[in-house]
Design a protein around this motif. Structure first.
Motif, PDB file in Angstrom:
ATOM      1  N   GLY A   1       0.823  -1.208   0.000  1.00 25.76           N
ATOM      2  CA  GLY A   1       0.000   0.000   0.000  1.00 25.76           C
ATOM      3  C   GLY A   1       0.850   1.249   0.000  1.00 25.76           C
ATOM      4  N   ALA A   2       0.235   2.349  -0.392  1.00 27.09           N
ATOM      5  CA  ALA A   2       0.941   3.621  -0.441  1.00 27.09           C
ATOM      6  C   ALA A   2       1.080   4.186   0.970  1.00 27.09           C
ATOM      7  CB  ALA A   2       0.186   4.608  -1.336  1.00 27.09           C
ATOM      8  N   VAL A   3       2.146   4.962   1.146  1.00 29.61           N
ATOM      9  CA  VAL A   3       2.387   5.590   2.439  1.00 29.61           C
ATOM     10  C   VAL A   3       1.574   6.885   2.503  1.00 29.61           C
ATOM     11  CG1 VAL A   3       4.109   6.599   3.956  1.00 29.61           C
ATOM     12  CG2 VAL A   3       4.691   4.589   2.588  1.00 29.61           C
ATOM     13  N   GLY A   4       0.760   7.001   3.519  1.00 31.28           N
ATOM     14  CA  GLY A   4      -0.055   8.198   3.691  1.00 31.28           C
ATOM     15  C   GLY A   4      -0.196   8.527   5.154  1.00 31.28           C
TER      16      GLY A   4
ATOM     17  N   LEU B   1      -2.094  13.714  12.295  1.00 33.27           N
ATOM     18  CA  LEU B   1      -2.105  12.395  11.677  1.00 33.27           C
ATOM     19  C   LEU B   1      -0.945  12.215  10.704  1.00 33.27           C
ATOM     20  CD1 LEU B   1      -5.935  11.992  11.005  1.00 33.27           C
ATOM     21  CD2 LEU B   1      -4.566  10.851  12.757  1.00 33.27           C
ATOM     22  N   ALA B   2      -0.417  13.311  10.146  1.00 36.90           N
ATOM     23  CA  ALA B   2       0.712  13.193   9.220  1.00 36.90           C
ATOM     24  C   ALA B   2       1.962  12.669   9.908  1.00 36.90           C
ATOM     25  CB  ALA B   2       0.999  14.553   8.572  1.00 36.90           C
ATOM     26  N   ARG B   3       2.050  12.780  11.216  1.00 37.21           N
ATOM     27  CA  ARG B   3       3.206  12.276  11.949  1.00 37.21           C
ATOM     28  C   ARG B   3       3.126  10.774  12.181  1.00 37.21           C
ATOM     29  NH1 ARG B   3       6.336  16.215  14.379  1.00 37.21           N
ATOM     30  NH2 ARG B   3       7.715  14.443  14.750  1.00 37.21           N
ATOM     31  N   TYR B   4       2.016  10.149  11.809  1.00 36.99           N
ATOM     32  CA  TYR B   4       1.835   8.706  12.016  1.00 36.99           C
ATOM     33  C   TYR B   4       1.449   8.045  10.693  1.00 36.99           C
ATOM     34  CZ  TYR B   4       1.566  10.365  16.813  1.00 36.99           C
ATOM     35  OH  TYR B   4       1.837  10.986  18.017  1.00 36.99           O
ATOM     36  N   PRO B   5       2.376   8.017   9.723  1.00 40.71           N
ATOM     37  CA  PRO B   5       2.036   7.416   8.428  1.00 40.71           C
ATOM     38  C   PRO B   5       1.777   5.922   8.561  1.00 40.71           C
ATOM     39  CG  PRO B   5       4.386   7.884   8.563  1.00 40.71           C
ATOM     40  CD  PRO B   5       3.763   8.503   9.775  1.00 40.71           C
TER      41      PRO B   5
ATOM     42  N   VAL C   1      -0.288  11.040  22.122  1.00 43.97           N
ATOM     43  CA  VAL C   1      -0.467  11.328  20.698  1.00 43.97           C
ATOM     44  C   VAL C   1      -0.170  12.803  20.443  1.00 43.97           C
ATOM     45  CG1 VAL C   1      -2.143  11.377  18.819  1.00 43.97           C
ATOM     46  CG2 VAL C   1      -2.150   9.482  20.446  1.00 43.97           C
ATOM     47  N   GLU C   2       0.592  13.077  19.390  1.00 39.62           N
ATOM     48  CA  GLU C   2       0.906  14.463  19.046  1.00 39.62           C
ATOM     49  C   GLU C   2      -0.351  15.163  18.529  1.00 39.62           C
ATOM     50  OE1 GLU C   2       4.385  15.487  16.898  1.00 39.62           O
ATOM     51  OE2 GLU C   2       5.420  13.632  17.429  1.00 39.62           O
ATOM     52  N   MET C   3      -0.663  16.320  19.127  1.00 37.55           N
ATOM     53  CA  MET C   3      -1.865  17.062  18.776  1.00 37.55           C
ATOM     54  C   MET C   3      -1.527  18.540  18.626  1.00 37.55           C
ATOM     55  SD  MET C   3      -4.477  15.239  21.504  1.00 37.55           S
ATOM     56  CE  MET C   3      -5.944  15.972  20.774  1.00 37.55           C
ATOM     57  N   TYR C   4      -2.287  19.213  17.781  1.00 34.95           N
ATOM     58  CA  TYR C   4      -2.149  20.654  17.677  1.00 34.95           C
ATOM     59  C   TYR C   4      -2.689  21.337  18.930  1.00 34.95           C
ATOM     60  CZ  TYR C   4      -1.246  19.791  12.727  1.00 34.95           C
ATOM     61  OH  TYR C   4      -0.717  19.336  11.543  1.00 34.95           O
ATOM     62  N   ASP C   5      -3.776  20.812  19.453  1.00 34.65           N
ATOM     63  CA  ASP C   5      -4.400  21.374  20.641  1.00 34.65           C
ATOM     64  C   ASP C   5      -5.499  20.415  21.092  1.00 34.65           C
ATOM     65  OD1 ASP C   5      -4.984  23.092  22.672  1.00 34.65           O
ATOM     66  OD2 ASP C   5      -6.063  24.556  21.461  1.00 34.65           O
TER      67      ASP C   5
END
Length: 270
Positions: free
Chosen positions: A86-89, A137-141, A175-179
């Motif tokens: 599968g593709a990495v996303g 979510l981009a930090r957890y491909p 989990v990394e979050m913006y806020d």
């Protein structure tokens, strides 16, 4: 006539339990909640929040609102969800919303029935819509984050409480979050000229003509979701409701941040 000694024999005469139930001093009952003195529509219901309760989950939170709303949330992840070739996303956020069989008073849909499944699926979709802008979510491909919410008691503003609890659980899981995503609910009674009420109770929601749930990222001053419907009057009325909901989220934000700080101190002390 022989008796069945394997069964508990009841008395020959019985009386209804209502005769022995304690009666309130004013002679009213729970059915008369709607006739109680009106509260300040801009007042927030007292909130209790605690993070890091469940040892079986990577992150957890419990949120309770004065009036009976109780929500328990658990979070897991990130976990590998990649498919071969599968593709990495970006990662995926999976949300689950369940209602306990005893969460509400009175008649409720048959457990496991189509109506209840549809309501839980709709609440899970709204929860995901409110949380996705807050999670990086981009930090957890090619990974999966899972959030499971259990509504233990529905005393009104359940979805807003679930949004706040799920956000706390994700932050507690690291989990990394913006806020943090903070939820606040509003409702309006049958009259289009009536005021919008912050964090309505179950009786207020039952008699409302319009409902609104706002999810806000206070540090960024960004609205992540606006969910609602009904007959709320002119567009200016919905605009006032949105501003009132944003203000309510900003007032709830310090309590949720303090909850995370307490959980971090308990974890460091252990």
């Amino acid at each position: 006539m022989p008796l069945d000694h394997r069964r508990l024999q009841g008395p020959e005469d019985s009386q209804p339990p209502e005769l022995w139930a304690a009666r309130p001093a004013d002679g009213g009952g729970e059915e008369e909640e709607g006739g109680a003195a009106p509260r300040d529509p801009c007042a927030l219901r007292p909130l209790f929040a605690r993070a890091g309760l469940l040892s079986q989950a990577e992150g957890s939170a419990y949120v309770e609102l004065s009036g009976g709303t109780k929500v328990l949330c658990a979070a897991w992840g990130p976990r590998d969800a990649a498919e071969p070739g599968g593709a990495v996303g970006a990662g995926r956020l999976l949300c689950e919303f369940r209602r306990a069989p005893f969460c509400s008073r009175g008649a409720r849909p048959r457990p496991g029935g189509a109506a209840e499944r549809d309501a839980e699926r709709e609440a899970a979709a709204a929860l995901r819509e409110a949380l996705e802008p807050a999670v990086r979510l981009a930090r957890y491909p090619r990974a999966r984050l899972t959030v499971s919410v259990m509504l233990l008691q529905d005393g009104g503003s359940a979805l807003a409480a679930a949004i706040s609890a799920a956000s706390l659980a994700l932050a507690d899981a690291g989990v990394e979050m913006y806020d943090l995503a903070v939820g606040c609910a509003l409702c309006r009674d049958g009259s289009a000229a009536g005021p919008w009420v912050l964090q309505p109770g179950e009786a207020e929601e039952r008699g409302s003509a319009a409902r609104l749930t706002v999810a806000l990222l206070p540090a960024l001053n960004q609205v992540s979701a606006v969910l609602g419907g009904g007959r709320g009057g002119a567009p200016e009325g919905w605009g006032r409701a949105l501003r009132l909901g944003v203000e309510g989220c900003q007032r709830l934000y310090p309590a949720l941040r303090h909850c995370l700080l307490r959980a971090a101190r308990r974890r460091d002390g252990a």
